[in-house]
Design an enzyme around this catalytic site. Structure first.
Site, PDB file in Angstrom:
ATOM      1  N   SER A 205       0.824  -1.211   0.000  1.00 44.73           N
ATOM      2  CA  SER A 205       0.000   0.000   0.000  1.00 44.73           C
ATOM      3  C   SER A 205       0.856   1.258   0.000  1.00 44.73           C
ATOM      4  CB  SER A 205      -0.929   0.001   1.215  1.00 44.73           C
ATOM      5  OG  SER A 205      -1.772  -1.131   1.196  1.00 44.73           O
ATOM      6  N   HIS A 262       1.271   4.594   4.377  1.00 47.15           N
ATOM      7  CA  HIS A 262       0.557   5.222   3.257  1.00 47.15           C
ATOM      8  C   HIS A 262       1.021   6.666   3.060  1.00 47.15           C
ATOM      9  CE1 HIS A 262      -3.129   2.322   3.751  1.00 47.15           C
ATOM     10  NE2 HIS A 262      -2.002   1.699   3.450  1.00 47.15           N
TER      11      HIS A 262
END
Length: 290
Positions: A205, A262
């Site tokens: 991610s 992230h």
């Protein structure tokens, strides 16, 4: 890609575009400042485009009948590795490692790939520290967590975006550029999450957000945009980032999310686009306009 033509917004270019694709002439048509732009992947096709444009405007466009036999699965995979080798490699390695951990219940393999060694003793998680890991020369741990996924849905979501954004960078630039962005964003993402006190985390991610930031801000900073990531895609992934940061993933039963990874990946990818353009001087315009 180079921009070769601007036409009014009201002109329907679908017939011309279909003919270009039939002749295997890579191109892109996008709207910008109230007009349409035609971009060519290979400038060598510029004369042919001009001739097709004249024929199209005169209503004399000769359509190419383009019926191609369907390639075998093996041939499609071979062609994929030729065009997007690193994107496919990332997906394959992540899938194989996830399958090995789940199917073999391999805690040893898991511990080898976390950012520091981890051992579960009863209900307590025992782990090492990063300074010891670096002193022992286990440098792969700075990147290996990105290959760890803790569910098949997690893996599928990340691989989908690697397939979309990774191929985009390999197509418009090259595999080496993608490799650099993955290394930079993966490293920053993993270190960001570790600095938040986590040791058992993983997934692509952070890299996905790194690729998103790189593509989006490249087009913002460069005089000649390349990637044309749709604004809706960027907004949707930003909403998901904020939603997870506010705890929405736990409410949905998806567990904890590596939010710091992230954000770290997004910042790293965006910053790398700026460095490549402003410091290394990449992305200078090389286009013809008629």
């Amino acid at each position: 890609m180079i921009k070769v033509l601007e036409v009014p917004l009201e002109q329907d270019l679908s017939e011309l575009s279909q003919e270009l694709w039939a002749r295997r002439i890579g191109h892109r048509i996008n709207e910008h400042n109230g007009h349409q732009e035609i971009w060519l992947a290979d400038p060598a096709y510029f004369p042919e485009l001009l001739q097709l444009l004249r024929d199209w405007q005169q209503g004399q466009l000769t359509h190419t009948i383009n019926i191609k036999p369907r390639a075998s699965i093996g041939k499609q995979i071979e062609m994929g590795f030729r065009q997007w080798p690193f994107s496919l490699l990332l997906i394959m390695v992540s899938t194989l490692i996830t399958a090995a951990i789940f199917l073999l219940s391999s805690d040893q393999l898991l511990s080898m790939l976390t950012i520091v060694p981890v051992v579960l003793q009863g209900s307590q998680l025992i782990h090492g520290d990063l300074s010891t890991v670096l002193q022992q020369g286990e440098l792969w741990r700075l990147l290996s967590p990105m290959f760890l996924h803790f569910g098949w849905l997690h893996l599928a979501f990340n691989c989908l975006w690697i397939w979309e954004l990774g191929r985009l960078i390999e197509t418009e630039q090259c595999s080496k550029k993608l490799l650099v962005v993955v290394l930079v964003s993966g490293l920053v993402a993993n270190l960001s999450q570790y600095m938040m006190g986590d040791v058992l985390f993983g997934g692509l991610s952070g890299v996905v957000y790194g690729l998103l930031g790189y593509c989006w801000f490249w087009d913002k900073f460069a005089r000649t945009p390349l990637f044309f990531v749709r604004k809706g895609v960027f907004i949707a992934l930003m909403i998901w980032l904020v939603f997870c940061w506010l705890g929405g993933s736990a409410v949905l039963g998806l567990g904890n999310v590596a939010n710091a990874a992230h954000i770290g990946g997004l910042i790293a990818g965006s910053l790398w686009a700026w460095i490549a353009l402003k410091i290394f001087g990449e992305g200078r315009p090389n286009s013809r306009r008629i």
